[in-house]
Design a protein around this motif. Sequence first.
Motif, PDB file in Angstrom:
ATOM      1  N   ASP A  53      21.069  -9.052  69.588  1.00  0.00           N
ATOM      2  CA  ASP A  53      21.708  -8.647  70.837  1.00  0.00           C
ATOM      3  C   ASP A  53      22.440  -7.323  70.632  1.00  0.00           C
ATOM      4  N   ARG A  54      23.111  -6.860  71.671  1.00  0.00           N
ATOM      5  CA  ARG A  54      23.813  -5.577  71.602  1.00  0.00           C
ATOM      6  C   ARG A  54      24.910  -5.606  70.546  1.00  0.00           C
ATOM      7  N   ASP A  55      25.642  -6.718  70.456  1.00  0.00           N
ATOM      8  CA  ASP A  55      26.709  -6.813  69.473  1.00  0.00           C
ATOM      9  C   ASP A  55      26.173  -6.700  68.048  1.00  0.00           C
ATOM     10  N   ALA A  56      24.998  -7.288  67.809  1.00  0.00           N
ATOM     11  CA  ALA A  56      24.401  -7.202  66.473  1.00  0.00           C
ATOM     12  C   ALA A  56      24.054  -5.751  66.144  1.00  0.00           C
ATOM     13  N   LEU A  57      23.589  -5.024  67.148  1.00  0.00           N
ATOM     14  CA  LEU A  57      23.279  -3.601  66.968  1.00  0.00           C
ATOM     15  C   LEU A  57      24.550  -2.806  66.678  1.00  0.00           C
ATOM     16  N   ILE A  58      25.602  -3.085  67.428  1.00  0.00           N
ATOM     17  CA  ILE A  58      26.875  -2.400  67.205  1.00  0.00           C
ATOM     18  C   ILE A  58      27.406  -2.691  65.807  1.00  0.00           C
ATOM     19  N   ARG A  59      27.294  -3.948  65.383  1.00  0.00           N
ATOM     20  CA  ARG A  59      27.778  -4.307  64.045  1.00  0.00           C
ATOM     21  C   ARG A  59      27.016  -3.557  62.959  1.00  0.00           C
ATOM     22  N   GLU A  60      25.713  -3.365  63.175  1.00  0.00           N
ATOM     23  CA  GLU A  60      24.918  -2.611  62.200  1.00  0.00           C
ATOM     24  C   GLU A  60      25.352  -1.146  62.164  1.00  0.00           C
ATOM     25  N   LEU A  61      25.683  -0.588  63.332  1.00  0.00           N
ATOM     26  CA  LEU A  61      26.196   0.778  63.380  1.00  0.00           C
ATOM     27  C   LEU A  61      27.518   0.887  62.610  1.00  0.00           C
ATOM     28  N   ILE A  62      28.342  -0.128  62.783  1.00  0.00           N
ATOM     29  CA  ILE A  62      29.632  -0.139  62.088  1.00  0.00           C
ATOM     30  C   ILE A  62      29.426  -0.164  60.581  1.00  0.00           C
ATOM     31  N   VAL A  63      28.519  -1.016  60.122  1.00  0.00           N
ATOM     32  CA  VAL A  63      28.263  -1.141  58.690  1.00  0.00           C
ATOM     33  C   VAL A  63      27.722   0.163  58.107  1.00  0.00           C
ATOM     34  N   SER A  64      26.750   0.768  58.790  1.00  0.00           N
ATOM     35  CA  SER A  64      26.168   2.010  58.270  1.00  0.00           C
ATOM     36  C   SER A  64      27.194   3.136  58.269  1.00  0.00           C
ATOM     37  N   GLY A  65      28.040   3.188  59.311  1.00  0.00           N
ATOM     38  CA  GLY A  65      29.089   4.198  59.348  1.00  0.00           C
ATOM     39  C   GLY A  65      30.136   3.954  58.276  1.00  0.00           C
ATOM     40  N   ALA A  66      30.482   2.691  58.070  1.00  0.00           N
ATOM     41  CA  ALA A  66      31.484   2.339  57.062  1.00  0.00           C
ATOM     42  C   ALA A  66      31.012   2.723  55.669  1.00  0.00           C
ATOM     43  N   GLN A  67      29.739   2.569  55.413  1.00  0.00           N
ATOM     44  CA  GLN A  67      29.204   2.942  54.101  1.00  0.00           C
ATOM     45  C   GLN A  67      29.420   4.425  53.833  1.00  0.00           C
ATOM     46  N   ARG A  68      29.265   5.238  54.869  1.00  0.00           N
ATOM     47  CA  ARG A  68      29.482   6.682  54.713  1.00  0.00           C
ATOM     48  C   ARG A  68      30.961   6.980  54.504  1.00  0.00           C
ATOM     49  N   PHE A  69      31.831   6.292  55.254  1.00  0.00           N
ATOM     50  CA  PHE A  69      33.269   6.487  55.093  1.00  0.00           C
ATOM     51  C   PHE A  69      33.722   6.049  53.698  1.00  0.00           C
ATOM     52  N   ASN A  70      33.205   4.915  53.230  1.00  0.00           N
ATOM     53  CA  ASN A  70      33.572   4.424  51.903  1.00  0.00           C
ATOM     54  C   ASN A  70      33.138   5.403  50.816  1.00  0.00           C
ATOM     55  N   ALA A  71      31.957   5.988  51.003  1.00  0.00           N
ATOM     56  CA  ALA A  71      31.456   6.959  50.027  1.00  0.00           C
ATOM     57  C   ALA A  71      32.330   8.207  50.013  1.00  0.00           C
ATOM     58  N   ILE A  72      32.824   8.613  51.183  1.00  0.00           N
ATOM     59  CA  ILE A  72      33.720   9.769  51.262  1.00  0.00           C
ATOM     60  C   ILE A  72      34.996   9.491  50.474  1.00  0.00           C
ATOM     61  N   ALA A  73      35.537   8.283  50.633  1.00  0.00           N
ATOM     62  CA  ALA A  73      36.760   7.918  49.907  1.00  0.00           C
ATOM     63  C   ALA A  73      36.536   8.009  48.402  1.00  0.00           C
ATOM     64  N   GLU A  74      35.379   7.593  47.932  1.00  0.00           N
ATOM     65  CA  GLU A  74      35.075   7.642  46.505  1.00  0.00           C
ATOM     66  C   GLU A  74      34.921   9.074  46.009  1.00  0.00           C
ATOM     67  N   SER A  75      34.558   9.978  46.920  1.00  0.00           N
ATOM     68  CA  SER A  75      34.301  11.365  46.518  1.00  0.00           C
ATOM     69  C   SER A  75      35.574  12.181  46.326  1.00  0.00           C
ATOM     70  N   VAL A  76      36.705  11.677  46.810  1.00  0.00           N
ATOM     71  CA  VAL A  76      37.967  12.409  46.705  1.00  0.00           C
ATOM     72  C   VAL A  76      38.637  12.070  45.374  1.00  0.00           C
ATOM     73  N   THR A  77      38.768  13.063  44.518  1.00  0.00           N
ATOM     74  CA  THR A  77      39.268  12.812  43.159  1.00  0.00           C
ATOM     75  C   THR A  77      40.483  13.671  42.795  1.00  0.00           C
ATOM     76  N   ASP A  78      41.124  14.303  43.776  1.00  0.00           N
ATOM     77  CA  ASP A  78      42.282  15.152  43.483  1.00  0.00           C
ATOM     78  C   ASP A  78      43.389  14.351  42.810  1.00  0.00           C
ATOM     79  N   SER A  79      43.999  14.914  41.783  1.00  0.00           N
ATOM     80  CA  SER A  79      45.093  14.226  41.091  1.00  0.00           C
ATOM     81  C   SER A  79      46.389  14.275  41.901  1.00  0.00           C
TER      82      SER A  79
END
Length: 205
Positions: A53-79
């Motif tokens: 359904d539409r909610d399942a599609l939205i949840r998949e969008l959230i997951v794929s977007g979250a993966q990109r956000f999580n990867a960005i967080a890992e990329s920040v290494t400033d002391s």
Amino acid sequence: MTTRAPRRDSVENRAGILDAARATLALDPRASIDVIARSAGLSRRTLYGHFDDRDALIRELIVSGAQRFNAIAESVTDSDPRMALARLAGRLWQEAAHVQVAAAIALDEAHVEHTADALAPLRRSVAALVRRGQEDGSFRTDLAAPTLARLIEEVARTVVSRTDASSTGAADLAVRTLLSIAGLSWIEADALLAANPELVEEVGA
């Protein structure tokens, strides 16, 4: 027993649906499943073969977007925690601005619990950054670390959902706002960005 890999056309259809959903929701956040299917060049029946359904599609969008956000967080290494927060804020804003409507949908109350689960790695990164900033005196200490981290999250959520991403200076404002919440004065934030122009250039890219 081996698990058969998804057919190539099935994988491409699913990716196409997600791309179409992002584009369609950017124009109309309330777009129906039929409109999304037509935008993807597929029948409603084919779309339902991928998402219940539409909610399942939205949840998949959230997951794929979250993966990109999580990867960005890992990329920040400033002391320096101040630099790390500024860079993290800039990169996350840049990503969110490209899909701002979809990001706002992910952050609304109807999906907030699912979004929180998907963004758990990012939230852990923010919590660790806040603790580090408090320990070295970079961030305010009048609030407990978990409270300050949550406040930063909530302000970031509001900025993403309420700010016009196309407006001049929006990204710079987003970065300065989070630095302010962390405890930096506007003078300190100004000096930090002036001394590190690549942060502003990165945000504005």
